[in-house]
Design a protein around this motif. Structure first.
Motif, PDB file in Angstrom:
ATOM      1  N   THR A 188      12.820  20.910 -10.942  1.00 30.69           N
ATOM      2  CA  THR A 188      11.712  19.697 -12.360  1.00 30.69           C
ATOM      3  C   THR A 188      12.422  20.646 -13.599  1.00 30.69           C
ATOM      4  OG1 THR A 188       9.652  21.188 -11.538  1.00 30.69           O
ATOM      5  CG2 THR A 188      10.060  20.425 -13.951  1.00 30.69           C
ATOM      6  N   GLN A 195       3.800  14.320 -16.031  1.00 29.18           N
ATOM      7  CA  GLN A 195       4.199  14.219 -14.275  1.00 29.18           C
ATOM      8  C   GLN A 195       5.373  15.717 -14.696  1.00 29.18           C
ATOM      9  OE1 GLN A 195       7.407  10.995 -12.937  1.00 29.18           O
ATOM     10  NE2 GLN A 195       6.021  11.136 -11.410  1.00 29.18           N
ATOM     11  N   TYR A 196       5.696  15.635 -15.857  1.00 29.52           N
ATOM     12  CA  TYR A 196       6.116  17.202 -16.158  1.00 29.52           C
ATOM     13  C   TYR A 196       4.865  18.005 -16.900  1.00 29.52           C
ATOM     14  CZ  TYR A 196       9.893  20.254 -18.713  1.00 29.52           C
ATOM     15  OH  TYR A 196      10.526  21.236 -19.136  1.00 29.52           O
ATOM     16  N   LEU A 218      11.312  12.135 -14.951  1.00 30.44           N
ATOM     17  CA  LEU A 218       9.506  11.939 -15.054  1.00 30.44           C
ATOM     18  C   LEU A 218       9.087  12.134 -16.468  1.00 30.44           C
ATOM     19  CD1 LEU A 218       9.728  15.798 -13.263  1.00 30.44           C
ATOM     20  CD2 LEU A 218      10.017  14.240 -12.755  1.00 30.44           C
TER      21      LEU A 218
END
Length: 397
Positions: free
Chosen positions: A344, A238-239, A234
């Protein structure tokens, strides 16, 4: 012809003296909150005593080896003894509260003391099958003493806290009749922030734990997270976006769950704000204690700040929404947060910080904290999924 004189009316009979009836004392009923809290605390004790639940095997020792000697263990500290006593005091108190008013006084104290000894003995006996744990007669005695002391406090305070308490009056005025389990759940939410997490309010990261258990069970390396999420890196943006969504979902899900329990006269905004403030204070104190004082606010990141702001705005707008809408949105946000937190990748900086965490004396405490961190969202979803008539009782003004 005789003349009839009208009959003289008889004087009215004196009314019977009325005897003033004593006022009927209020009906004492068992407290469902204390019973739900007792069950939750027992689960925490079991998890903390048997954590990390790995390496089970028979070591050729008697399960009651800790009772076969009166000598003190070779390695012990006053910190361990005091912690064991303090850890079982709430258990004794909750046992007495759960028995009240059907059983009270000396009998309640005796039951609490015996139950404390049985629970502590069971925990120590099972630890003989865990190579990472050591059963100890000191732990057994100090835990039993702590439970007995808690029972004494419970006997002395049960009537004042359960019958005459202003908190009990506020409970009846502000919360729905069937909100007892929910109140216990919400009281545990700030405590669930103690265990170190990748993200603020990122509770329920189950896949790493399940992967470790399956790897040990099947004797091969298994990573469930890699089977679900795509193996891509990522970007920073995005993180941060994932972190923002996780923080907002966790905060909104918990806040809406509390709102589902409240009656109309309750100060809704104030209660939600107090719960969130408590979670922030607990998170900061835990980070400073487990790592270092300078890491008290290491969890304050751009993503966490954005998620906190979005969560506060959403809760402000949904404070007076219908309870049905609040309940459904709470379930959606909690499930969405669970999905994203488990797909994630971990923050490399968080992983590096976690390497400096020396659990040491806090092993039992950390086990209980991890239990809350992992399962709180699942318990919340289960509670919100209960028959609607229990939650809709909050509509009663």
């Amino acid at each position: 012809m005789t003349e009839h004189t009208p009959a003289t009316p008889l004087p009215p009979e004196p009314a019977a003296p009325t005897v003033s009836q004593p006022a009927t004392p209020p009906l004492r009923r068992p407290s469902p909150i204390t019973r739900a809290t007792l069950l939750a605390y027992l689960c925490l004790i079991v998890y903390a005593s048997w954590f990390p639940f790995s390496g089970w095997h028979n070591q050729g020792l008697s399960p009651f080896i800790f009772l076969e000697t009166m000598k003190m263990p070779r390695w012990w500290t006053m910190f361990d003894a005091v912690t064991n006593v303090i850890g079982y005091i709430p258990l004794g108190t909750l046992i007495v509260y759960a028995l009240y008013p059907r059983i009270k006084g000396v009998w309640a104290l005796l039951i609490a003391a015996v139950c404390g000894a049985l629970v502590s003995g069971t925990m120590e006996a099972v630890q003989t099958f865990l190579p990472t744990r050591v059963s100890s007669n000191l732990d057994f005695y100090t835990n039993a003493i702590g439970c007995a002391l808690g029972g004494v406090f419970g006997v002395l305070s049960a009537r004042r806290l359960l019958d005459l308490s202003q908190l009990q009056q506020l409970r009846q005025a502000w919360f729905a009749p069937h909100a007892s389990q929910g109140l216990v759940l919400m009281a545990l939410w700030p405590l669930a922030q103690i265990y170190p997490q990748n993200f603020l309010y990122g509770l329920g990261q189950l896949l790493p734990i399940l992967s470790d258990w399956l790897s040990e069970l099947l004797d091969q390396e298994i990573d469930l997270a890699s089977l679900i999420r795509p193996d891509v890196d990522l970007t920073v943006e995005q993180y941060w976006l994932s972190e923002t969504i996780i923080t907002a979902c966790g905060m909104v899900g918990a806040g809406l769950t509390l709102l589902c329990l409240l009656r109309k006269p309750a100060p809704r905004g104030l209660l939600v704000a107090a719960m969130i403030a408590a979670s922030v204070v607990v998170k900061a104190l835990a980070s400073a204690l487990l790592f270092a004082p300078e890491n008290a606010f290491v969890w304050v990141t751009p993503g966490a700040e954005g998620g906190f702001l979005i969560g506060a705005i959403m809760l402000a707008g949904l404070t007076y929404a219908p309870h049905v809408a609040q309940r459904r949105l709470a379930i959606i946000t909690l499930l969405l947060g669970l999905a994203i937190i488990n797909t994630t990748p971990a923050n490399p900086y968080f992983v590096a910080t976690l390497q400096t965490w020396v659990q040491g004396k806090f092993l039992n405490f950390n086990g209980a904290a991890q239990f809350l961190s992992l399962l709180w969202p699942l318990f919340a979803v289960w509670f919100l999924w209960l028959p609607s008539h229990k939650l809709n009782a909050a509509k009663v003004s």
